[in-house]
Design a protein around this motif. Structure first.
Motif, PDB file in Angstrom:
ATOM      1  N   SER A   1      -5.682  -6.413  24.239  1.00 54.49           N
ATOM      2  CA  SER A   1      -5.264  -7.480  23.337  1.00 54.49           C
ATOM      3  C   SER A   1      -5.732  -8.817  23.888  1.00 54.49           C
ATOM      4  N   PRO A   2      -6.138  -9.721  23.026  1.00 50.85           N
ATOM      5  CA  PRO A   2      -6.544 -11.067  23.478  1.00 50.85           C
ATOM      6  C   PRO A   2      -5.411 -11.760  24.235  1.00 50.85           C
ATOM      7  N   LEU A   3      -4.172 -11.379  23.896  1.00 50.90           N
ATOM      8  CA  LEU A   3      -3.020 -11.987  24.559  1.00 50.90           C
ATOM      9  C   LEU A   3      -3.079 -11.792  26.067  1.00 50.90           C
ATOM     10  N   LEU A   4      -3.633 -10.665  26.487  1.00 49.22           N
ATOM     11  CA  LEU A   4      -3.637 -10.352  27.916  1.00 49.22           C
ATOM     12  C   LEU A   4      -4.473 -11.349  28.706  1.00 49.22           C
ATOM     13  N   CYS A   5      -5.428 -11.997  28.049  1.00 53.18           N
ATOM     14  CA  CYS A   5      -6.249 -12.988  28.736  1.00 53.18           C
ATOM     15  C   CYS A   5      -5.387 -14.112  29.289  1.00 53.18           C
TER      16      CYS A   5
ATOM     17  N   LEU B   1       4.962  -7.498  25.202  1.00 54.78           N
ATOM     18  CA  LEU B   1       4.050  -6.632  25.942  1.00 54.78           C
ATOM     19  C   LEU B   1       4.770  -5.726  26.924  1.00 54.78           C
ATOM     20  N   ALA B   2       6.027  -6.041  27.194  1.00 55.34           N
ATOM     21  CA  ALA B   2       6.701  -5.373  28.303  1.00 55.34           C
ATOM     22  C   ALA B   2       6.757  -3.863  28.138  1.00 55.34           C
ATOM     23  N   GLY B   3       6.836  -3.395  26.905  1.00 55.58           N
ATOM     24  CA  GLY B   3       6.981  -1.964  26.720  1.00 55.58           C
ATOM     25  C   GLY B   3       5.668  -1.246  26.510  1.00 55.58           C
ATOM     26  N   LYS B   4       4.578  -1.985  26.608  1.00 58.37           N
ATOM     27  CA  LYS B   4       3.291  -1.396  26.273  1.00 58.37           C
ATOM     28  C   LYS B   4       2.598  -0.879  27.527  1.00 58.37           C
ATOM     29  N   ALA B   5       2.275   0.394  27.529  1.00 59.04           N
ATOM     30  CA  ALA B   5       1.590   0.957  28.688  1.00 59.04           C
ATOM     31  C   ALA B   5       0.263   0.242  28.874  1.00 59.04           C
ATOM     32  N   GLY B   6      -0.068  -0.070  30.101  1.00 55.26           N
ATOM     33  CA  GLY B   6      -1.350  -0.689  30.379  1.00 55.26           C
ATOM     34  C   GLY B   6      -1.279  -2.200  30.470  1.00 55.26           C
ATOM     35  N   ALA B   7      -0.204  -2.823  29.993  1.00 51.92           N
ATOM     36  CA  ALA B   7      -0.085  -4.270  30.094  1.00 51.92           C
ATOM     37  C   ALA B   7       0.134  -4.655  31.548  1.00 51.92           C
TER      38      ALA B   7
END
Ligand SMILES: [Zn+2]
Length: 175
Positions: free
Chosen positions: A4-8, A22-28
């Motif tokens: 996700s662009p948010l991760l940038c 994002l907290a519950g999303k694997a890989g974040a």
């Protein structure tokens, strides 16, 4: 997996803020949190851990000082003894059969450059003599890695799928 662009934003000070979406999303990659996938298939219990290195080491760059190199060795040794980190239901009679760790700091030839964020992925496989008795998993990561504040867990097994969030106050997963 497309990021996700948010991760940038994680490269900026925003990384220090809680990101509930994002907290519950694997890989974040969120400092203080990790994800754990629990799979039960017959007698095989497989745990896949994904965590920012910050939670384990307090830094994410290639180790530079002797102290940092020692910290990487200590982390690797700790994670190589999964019996102290993960305790399945005793009645299920599970024993560790393999551990596989993957992280840039464990590969001297591919050290991360600069101050990039970096993760550690760990796969821990147990063989359980009585898998029908497998109902809980006590996670001991919090005692050994105090920077870790929560672990988002997903379980897939004979009783279906479930999800839970573990913390230093709630270390037992039950299904
Ligand atoms: Zn990071």
């Amino acid at each position: 997996m497309k990021h996700s662009p948010l991760l940038c934003c994680c490269l900026t000070a925003a990384c220090l803020l809680p990101l509930p979406a994002l907290a519950g999303k694997a890989g974040a990659h969120v400092h203080g949190t990790a994800s754990l996938q629990v799979a039960i298939d017959g007698q095989t219990l497989t745990l896949n851990l994904e965590t920012p290195l910050e939670n384990l080491l307090g830094f994410e760059h290639a180790p530079r000082t002797d102290k940092q190199k020692a910290a990487v060795r200590a982390m690797s040794e700790r994670l190589s003894q999964p019996g102290e980190l993960f305790s399945p239901s005793p009645a299920a009679q599970c024993t560790s059969v393999s551990v596989a760790l993957d992280s840039p700091v464990l590969k001297p030839a591919r050290q991360p450059a600069g101050d990039d964020h970096a993760d550690l992925d760990g796969e821990f496989v147990f063989r359980c003599a009585a898998p029908e008795a497998l109902r809980t998993l006590d996670v001991g990561l919090f005692q050994h890695f105090p920077k870790l504040r929560s672990v988002d867990v997903q379980v897939a097994g004979p009783r279906g799928q479930s999800a839970a969030r573990l913390s230093p106050q709630q270390r037992r997963l039950a299904w």
